[in-house]
Design a protein around this motif. Structure first.
Motif, PDB file in Angstrom:
ATOM      1  N   THR A 111      43.698  52.777  51.573  1.00  0.00           N
ATOM      2  CA  THR A 111      44.083  51.861  50.450  1.00  0.00           C
ATOM      3  C   THR A 111      43.981  50.465  50.779  1.00  0.00           C
ATOM      4  O   THR A 111      44.480  50.142  51.827  1.00  0.00           O
ATOM      5  N   ASN A 112      43.435  49.796  50.218  1.00  0.00           N
ATOM      6  CA  ASN A 112      43.388  48.284  49.935  1.00  0.00           C
ATOM      7  C   ASN A 112      44.114  47.566  49.114  1.00  0.00           C
ATOM      8  O   ASN A 112      44.042  47.786  47.964  1.00  0.00           O
ATOM      9  N   LEU A 113      44.739  46.570  49.622  1.00  0.00           N
ATOM     10  CA  LEU A 113      45.415  45.302  48.733  1.00  0.00           C
ATOM     11  C   LEU A 113      44.475  43.966  48.733  1.00  0.00           C
ATOM     12  O   LEU A 113      44.494  43.591  50.044  1.00  0.00           O
ATOM     13  N   THR A 114      44.420  43.609  47.733  1.00  0.00           N
ATOM     14  CA  THR A 114      43.330  42.167  47.699  1.00  0.00           C
ATOM     15  C   THR A 114      44.035  41.209  46.707  1.00  0.00           C
ATOM     16  O   THR A 114      44.346  41.595  45.789  1.00  0.00           O
ATOM     17  N   PHE A 115      43.954  40.038  47.142  1.00  0.00           N
ATOM     18  CA  PHE A 115      44.356  38.706  46.361  1.00  0.00           C
ATOM     19  C   PHE A 115      43.445  37.754  46.549  1.00  0.00           C
ATOM     20  O   PHE A 115      43.095  37.174  47.648  1.00  0.00           O
ATOM     21  N   ASN A 116      43.013  37.237  45.389  1.00  0.00           N
ATOM     22  CA  ASN A 116      42.081  35.937  45.324  1.00  0.00           C
ATOM     23  C   ASN A 116      42.716  35.065  44.685  1.00  0.00           C
ATOM     24  O   ASN A 116      43.256  35.019  43.574  1.00  0.00           O
ATOM     25  N   TYR A 131      43.184  33.480  39.325  1.00  0.00           N
ATOM     26  CA  TYR A 131      43.381  34.395  40.235  1.00  0.00           C
ATOM     27  C   TYR A 131      42.714  36.016  39.914  1.00  0.00           C
ATOM     28  O   TYR A 131      42.372  36.267  38.890  1.00  0.00           O
ATOM     29  N   ALA A 132      42.735  36.711  40.984  1.00  0.00           N
ATOM     30  CA  ALA A 132      42.443  38.094  40.731  1.00  0.00           C
ATOM     31  C   ALA A 132      43.076  38.969  42.023  1.00  0.00           C
ATOM     32  O   ALA A 132      43.331  38.275  42.842  1.00  0.00           O
TER      33      ALA A 132
END
Length: 280
Positions: free
Chosen positions: A142-147, A163-164
């Motif tokens: 499981t991956n959690l990403t914020f840009n 944002y993404a």
């Protein structure tokens, strides 16, 4: 293959080339519906440093196919090993024109549907320099990403923000040991070839959620929902083989200036050890 269409997290593995064909169908909020397309090539210079090249275009219903422009990017994972939060810094030059409509990011205020004459829009440059501050973490599959996205206009010298973020669970078949160096991401050949599931196995399926949107500009930073584009949708990937993958994301617009619906489709092919073949 990165499971997201807009959010970015880890670099491409060293000496691996990723070739992607991305296409969106968009129900426009204003004006005619349209297709957009992007061709993308990325190469892992090191296990932490990736460079890429993109070209895009679009087909608005009733109008000719139109070239949208080129993008050149580079991103670097700051620390060599995994931490609670992994940081990546990203820079991209966008040599686009006003007819470019592919949603690689969302920033600023207002919609982006083409309202003026197409001939004039494709002759009008829209050059920007995009920067991203990226954080992500992996819990097993499981991956959690914020840009956080900042777009600097090179012709107007203004800054628009966006944002993404996304959460995604990798296919069981292609999952990697995220506790190891990212260069190991491409080293699954033996295991994958020996244990490949059936073509229609759920072990090939990945799934998650992605949301993208705008955060205003230098004059007014933050959420102003009625005036900003916001999209959310489920993200799916399917590993056709160790090298081929497809991804789909049906996203809906959440605000009055967002396009009503966006169907995002991607096809990816990876070439491991492009320049340095392993010894037998």
């Amino acid at each position: 293959m990165d499971p997201y269409f807009t959010a970015i997290n880890r670099p491409v593995p060293q000496d691996t080339m990723m070739i992607m064909l991305l296409s969106d169908f968009q129900l426009a909020r204003t004006g005619r519906n349209f297709f957009t397309g992007m061709g993308m090539v990325q190469y892992g210079l090191t296990s932490r440093w990736t460079v890429g090249f993109m070209a895009e275009g679009q087909k608005i219903f009733g109008l000719p196919i139109t070239y949208g422009g080129l993008r050149v990017n580079s991103y670097l994972r700051v620390f060599p090993h995994d931490h609670v939060l992994n940081f990546t810094v990203y820079g991209e030059y966008e040599g686009l024109n006003e007819a470019g409509l592919y949603k690689m990011e969302i920033a600023g205020f207002g919609g982006e549907d083409l309202s003026g004459p197409l001939a004039e829009a494709r002759r009008t440059p829209a050059r920007t320099f995009e920067q991203r501050a990226i954080v992500y973490h992996d819990w097993g599959r499981t991956n959690l990403t914020f840009n956080f996205i900042n777009e600097t206009g090179l012709d107007t010298v203004n800054n628009n923000f966006g944002y993404a973020w996304g959460v995604f669970r990798q296919p069981a078949w292609m999952a990697m040991d995220t506790g190891k160096d990212m260069a190991g991401m491409a080293g699954m050949a033996g295991m994958a070839d020996k244990s490949a599931p059936s073509v229609f196995s759920l072990r090939r399926l990945g799934y998650g959620l992605e949301m993208i949107g705008a955060l205003g500009n230098t004059d007014r930073f933050g959420f102003d929902w009625p005036r900003q584009q916001q999209y959310v949708g489920p993200a799916f990937s399917y590993a056709l083989s160790r090298h081929w993958g497809v991804q789909v994301e049906p996203a809906i617009g959440l605000s009055g200036v967002s396009d009503t619906f966006v169907l995002r489709v991607g096809l990816a092919y990876s070439i491991d050890h492009l320049l340095h073949r392993p010894a037998r």
